[in-house]
Structure formats: structure tokens, C-alpha cells
Design an enzyme around this catalytic site. Structure first.
Site, short mmCIF file in Angstrom:
data_model
loop_
_atom_site.label_atom_id
_atom_site.label_comp_id
_atom_site.label_asym_id
_atom_site.label_seq_id
_atom_site.Cartn_x
_atom_site.Cartn_y
_atom_site.Cartn_z
CE LYS A 172 66.89 -35.01 41.67
NZ LYS A 172 67.02 -33.56 41.85
CG ASN A 224 67.26 -25.93 39.77
OD1 ASN A 224 66.16 -26.40 40.00
ND2 ASN A 224 67.39 -24.66 39.44
#
Lengths: 252, 65
Positions: free
Chosen positions: A91, A201
Site C-alpha cells: 500500500k 482503520n
């Protein structure tokens, strides 16, 4: 399909900021996710316990380059992550501004170019800018991850029309909404708009009950995807009766 | 000699990167290393000499979003 991998869940989950390792472990399970993001940092005390959680989760690991501000830092971090986690997935974050955490588009393309050529399968954290997306695809990215809103802000989808345009512009590139999701309804909306997955998240980790919130997001993502597949009705400017007018009594 | 290890000035006798990991008690399989900003693969650590003033990073898995 993300670099040839078919996932059973379209929710990708970050592993930071949970109140405890036990809650992290439970939240991963409750989310039903197949992909969790992790990071690399200097040696500290709890390395072994975290490695065990990763192993037990059975999830595919998506390491990030969070905190990198230059292409060089991000490239070195990606190479370290590839060795440590044994995956070519990365990522790619190259942060351009410390306050907004907005990606630096120029450094992002440069880092993506080097990493794709080096055999990485890059998930670039990007904006909804179409030209930037095209450049990333040009240098070898086969997934794009536009932000919904600034990282950790929980503002949801700040530029819905821009994201809609991006979805239409890249019909064949898997698009993941990464960052800014605050509520399950944000995630559902992204999925209804046809995005392939969402990555979040803070919205789970900082909830009062992260495990329950992980389950809520799992359902929202599934519902949103199902709605997209089912085909949403077209919006109208004016009301239109849903009950037929034909056959109505004259009582006036 | 004096090097910078994870941002801290550190006195070491280790002649190589792998010797430094051993000196500091790191499990070599559980960390990733960089020297002066460039990644050093696991198998290259033993042949990577250290010099005074080198900047070494030893990183491990960490929670991330």
C-alpha cells in the site's frame, strides 16, 4: 480481483489504534476481512505478540509505507516490507502534506514506477484526480485507492461527484476507497457507487466497541455491494406516486 | 566506532550489519534492515561492512492503517 486475487470480503482493515491486542484480534475476526494493513517501525517491546496476531488471523497482509514523505523513503520501506512480510503487495503512501496527509502526486507516481518495475503489486493511496490515476495505471498500478476524506478524519466521502467520475473513468481498474470513512453508511455508499472495496482503520479502532463496529462495517459493505449489483433506481427531481393512480375512486 | 542506529548515536564493535544485529540481540529473521537510506536484504547483511557515521535502520512489523 486484486492482482489476480479474488477476495471473499470487500472490507480491508487497518490494525492500528485498537485499545488492546485482544480487541484487535476480535475485530479482525468480526470484520470478516481477508486483508489487513500493517506497517514497519523501529524495534519495540511487543513485536512477537503482534506477529502472532497476524499469523493467527489467516489474512493476507498489505504492508503500507505510511509516514513516508519522499519516493526514496517509500521505495526503501516497500523493499523492507516485502522481505519481512513475504508479499509483493504494497500500500503505497507518499505523503505530501503533514496536516492534510494528502498524497504527493509527483512522488507517488515516481515511487510507483520504480516499485512496479521491481515486481511489486502496488496499491497506491491517491486522490480522485483522473490524470493522476491514469499516470499510476500507466506506470503499472492495477489497483487505485482514492481517498474518501483525509486520513483519520471520519468525514466520509467528501467529493462524491469526483469519486463517481473516477469510477466511470476507470471501469476496469479495481478501485478501493481508502481513508476518511467514518460510519458504516459511508462504506455502504461507496459500495453502492460501484467501488470494489473499502479500506478503513480509525472508524473501527476508535469506536466505543470496535468489535461490534467491525461487524457493522462488514454488513454495510456487503449491503452496499449487493445494492450496487441489484441496480439502484434512478433519482428523480420530482415526486412520482408509487401507488397506481389508475382505478382510484372519485370521492370528492 | 560510532553509528546512528534507529536514530540514536550508538557505539558498536560490530564490523558488519549482521554482526550488529547479533550484538543487539535481534532475531535476524524478524527484522528488516536499511543502511544510509537503502534497503539491505537479509542475505547481504553479512557482506555489508559498517563505517563510522553510518545510519542503520532496523525495523519490525507494527500496527498500521
Amino acid at each position: 480481483m486484486f492482482y489476480g486475487i479474488e477476495l471473499t470480503s470487500r472490507l480491508m482493515l487497518g490494525t492500528a489504534q485498537y485499545p488492546s491486542p485482544a480487541v484487535l484480534r476480535e475485530a479482525i475476526a468480526a470484520s470478516g476481512t481477508d486483508v489487513i494493513t500493517v506497517s514497519l517501525r523501529r524495534e519495540g517491546p511487543d513485536g512477537a505478540a503482534f506477529r502472532q496476531i497476524l499469523a493467527d488471523s489467516g489474512c493476507r497482509i498489505l504492508p503500507n509505507t505510511a509516514g513516508c514523505h519522499t519516493a526514496r523513503e517509500a521505495i526503501t520501506t516497500a523493499r523492507m516490507a516485502r522481505e519481512l512480510f513475504g508479499t509483493t503487495w504494497i500500500k503505497l503512501e507518499v505523503i505530501g502534506h503533514a496536516d492534510t496527509l494528502q498524497p504527493d502526486p509527483f512522488a507517488l507516481v515516481e515511487a510507483a514506477r520504480v516499485l512496479c518495475a521491481d515486481g511489486f503489486e502496488v496499491f497506491p493511496y491517491t486522490t480522485e484526480d483522473l490524470i493522476l490515476g491514469e499516470k499510476l495505471v500507466e506506470v503499472g498500478c492495477r489497483v487505485l485507492m482514492p481517498w474518501g476524506a483525509p486520513i483519520g478524519s471520519g468525514q466520509g466521502l467528501r467529493n462524491v461527484e469526483g469519486l463517481r467520475a473516477m469510477r466511470a473513468h476507470f471501469p476496469d481498474v479495481p478501485l478501493v476507497i481508502d481513508a476518511g470513512i467514518g460510519a458504516p453508511s459511508d462504506a455502504a455508499r461507496a459500495m453502492e457507487m460501484g467501488f470494489d472495496a473499502v479500506l478503513l482503520n480509525t472508524a473501527v479502532a476508535r469506536a466505543d466497541d470496535p468489535v461490534a463496529m467491525a461487524a457493522a462495517f462488514a454488513r454495510a459493505v456487503e449491503a452496499g455491494r449487493m445494492a450496487h449489483t441489484a441496480g439502484l433506481m434512478p433519482r428523480r427531481d420530482m415526486a412520482q406516486p408509487s401507488t397506481p393512480v389508475f382505478g382510484m375512486a372519485e370521492l370528492g | 566506532m560510532r553509528i546512528e542506529l534507529n536514530g540514536r548515536l550508538t557505539e558498536t564493535e560490530a564490523p558488519t550489519l549482521s554482526a550488529l544485529l547479533a550484538e543487539r540481540g535481534h532475531d535476524p529473521a524478524c527484522v528488516a534492515t536499511a543502511l544510509n537510506g537503502d534497503f539491505v536484504p537479509r542475505e547481504a547483511r553479512e557482506a555489508t561492512p559498517l563505517h563510522p557515521g553510518d545510519r542503520v535502520e532496523v525495523l519490525r512489523p507494527m500496527q498500521g492503517g
